[in-house]
Enzyme design. Structure first.
Site, PDB file in Angstrom:
ATOM      1  CG  HIS A   1      -0.456   0.291   2.502  1.00 10.91           C
ATOM      2  ND1 HIS A   1       0.161  -0.675   3.267  1.00 10.91           N
ATOM      3  CD2 HIS A   1      -0.399   1.436   3.233  1.00 10.91           C
ATOM      4  CE1 HIS A   1       0.560  -0.123   4.413  1.00 10.91           C
ATOM      5  NE2 HIS A   1       0.228   1.152   4.418  1.00 10.91           N
ATOM      6  CG  ASP A   2       2.230   3.434   3.061  1.00 10.63           C
ATOM      7  OD1 ASP A   2       1.358   4.109   2.482  1.00 10.63           O
ATOM      8  OD2 ASP A   2       2.325   3.347   4.303  1.00 10.63           O
TER       9      ASP A   2
ATOM     10  CE  LYS B   1       4.276   6.591   3.799  1.00  8.13           C
ATOM     11  NZ  LYS B   1       4.441   6.080   5.174  1.00  8.13           N
TER      12      LYS B   1
ATOM     13  CG  HIS C   1       2.176   7.655  -0.332  1.00 13.68           C
ATOM     14  ND1 HIS C   1       1.686   8.619   0.514  1.00 13.68           N
ATOM     15  CD2 HIS C   1       1.591   6.499   0.068  1.00 13.68           C
ATOM     16  CE1 HIS C   1       0.854   8.071   1.383  1.00 13.68           C
ATOM     17  NE2 HIS C   1       0.777   6.779   1.133  1.00 13.68           N
TER      18      HIS C   1
ATOM     19  CG  HIS D   1      -3.502   3.449   1.142  1.00 18.05           C
ATOM     20  ND1 HIS D   1      -2.741   3.588   0.002  1.00 18.05           N
ATOM     21  CD2 HIS D   1      -2.757   3.981   2.138  1.00 18.05           C
ATOM     22  CE1 HIS D   1      -1.598   4.173   0.296  1.00 18.05           C
ATOM     23  NE2 HIS D   1      -1.573   4.433   1.597  1.00 18.05           N
ATOM     24  CG  HIS D   2      -3.689   7.889   2.256  1.00 21.68           C
ATOM     25  ND1 HIS D   2      -3.541   7.996   3.620  1.00 21.68           N
ATOM     26  CD2 HIS D   2      -2.573   7.284   1.796  1.00 21.68           C
ATOM     27  CE1 HIS D   2      -2.353   7.488   3.972  1.00 21.68           C
ATOM     28  NE2 HIS D   2      -1.752   7.042   2.874  1.00 21.68           N
TER      29      HIS D   2
ATOM     30  CG  ASP E   1      -2.347   3.130   6.523  1.00 21.45           C
ATOM     31  OD1 ASP E   1      -1.278   2.801   7.074  1.00 21.45           O
ATOM     32  OD2 ASP E   1      -2.442   4.062   5.700  1.00 21.45           O
TER      33      ASP E   1
END
Ligand SMILES: [Fe+2]
Ligand SMILES: [Fe+2]
Length: 340
Positions: A191-192, A195, A220, A244-245, A273
């Site tokens: 998911h990240d 980054k 990201h 996801h954000h 998260d």
């Protein structure tokens, strides 16, 4: 024909039997090589790697056992499926072969149907095993890649593993199984991943971020989705990485999606998260207790989070799963992403 492209090696000193076996298997579409003894077979294997070997036991020059052991010492021979041919009543042969690690026996004379069935089922089992091993290796490689982000920043240690574990606990509480859970797992692991492009100083920053730094961080999800877009195996992870954000009420990023416009997998990872971000110590805030973090998730149902997902999270909490995961990783200090 399904057997096309699969090469078998038959090792048998009896000329008629060897040709008989060869004919039966060739007729089924296999490419069949034949040798009269172990030595000859090893020579053939210098040029061609068979997918499966069928070998007699009693042969001149090099017998079946010596041949089997020689094959297993070759780098490419360690995993080749191996079937012994044995004469009726040679029980000692069977025992000795089993001790060596051979799994399959055919008793001579072998009816053609039995031969074909044995070869095909052995090949199928072998391929299933290979696939399982590959998937295991693949997943380990993905986790290592995802952890590459964490290595740069001591605060992020364990975040990927915990978010993945919370995500799966929620998925299971929703009754998800099999491939659906696997897809969810890959998305959570990655998911990240976007980054990886963010400057370390921003990741580690303890004070409030400037407008520019924040603009950098919120890229990201799209950057991560871009990174994996050409890997067909990871297609299902993309919506998770990208969304996801997002927030249930439409105030998230990058696309300000709301409600069911947000892929359900991403709504699940969002809960996992944030729960982890809150219950872990980060540069800009000390950790909530797991109970406080849990309360926050419950209180954000319908605003930040999908109520259906929050319900599933609550069920996983009530079964003790969430606390178990949190306790297991308790000793790791974590990540520096601004709270989603
Ligand atoms: Fe993120
Ligand atoms: Fe995250």
């Amino acid at each position: 024909m399904q057997n096309k492209g699969t090469t078998l090696l038959i090792v048998e000193d009896n000329h008629d039997l060897r040709n008989g076996l060869k004919d039966i298997l060739s007729f089924e579409g296999f490419t069949v090589l034949a040798a009269a003894n172990g030595r000859e077979a090893l020579n053939q294997m210098k040029a061609v790697h068979p997918d499966l070997i069928i070998s007699d036991i009693t042969m001149p020059e090099m017998d079946g056992y010596a041949f089997f052991e020689a094959v297993r010492t070759l780098p490419e021979g360690v995993t080749i499926p191996f079937i012994f041919l044995t004469a009726r009543g040679e029980r000692d042969d069977v025992l000795r072969g089993k001790n060596l690690g051979a799994e399959d026996y055919l008793i001579k004379p072998v009816p053609g149907r039995d031969l074909v069935t044995a070869v095909q089922s052995r090949l199928t089992r072998f391929r299933q095993l290979q696939l399982a091993q590959m998937e295991g290796a693949y997943q380990a490689a993905l986790t290592a890649l995802a952890n590459g982000i964490e290595v740069r920043d001591r605060y992020t240690r364990g975040h990927v593993e915990r978010v993945t574990a919370y995500t799966l606990a929620i998925g299971e509480a929703l009754g998800w199984r099999g491939k659906r859970l696997d897809d969810l797992r890959y998305g959570a692991i990655l998911h990240d991943i976007g980054k990886i492009f963010i400057n370390e100083n921003i990741l580690k920053k303890a004070s409030t971020l400037t407008e520019e730094e924040r603009a950098e961080i919120i890229k990201h999800p799209l950057r991560g989705a871009e990174m994996v877009k050409d890997i067909p195996y990871l297609a299902q992870a993309i919506p998770i990485i990208r969304s996801h954000h997002e927030r249930w009420d439409g105030t998230g990023y990058p696309e300000e999606l709301s409600g069911e416009e947000i892929p359900v997998e991403a709504r699940i990872v969002a809960v996992a998260d944030v729960f982890d971000a809150l219950s872990s110590t980060r540069p800009y805030h000390s950790a909530y207790t797991t109970e406080e973090a849990f309360d926050h998730i419950i209180n954000s149902s319908g605003t930040h989070f999908d109520p259906m997902v929050v319900n599933a999270f609550q069920r996983a909490w009530e079964s003790g799963k969430i606390q178990e995961i949190a306790a297991k990783w308790h000793n790791y200090p974590i990540e520096s992403e601004p709270l989603p």
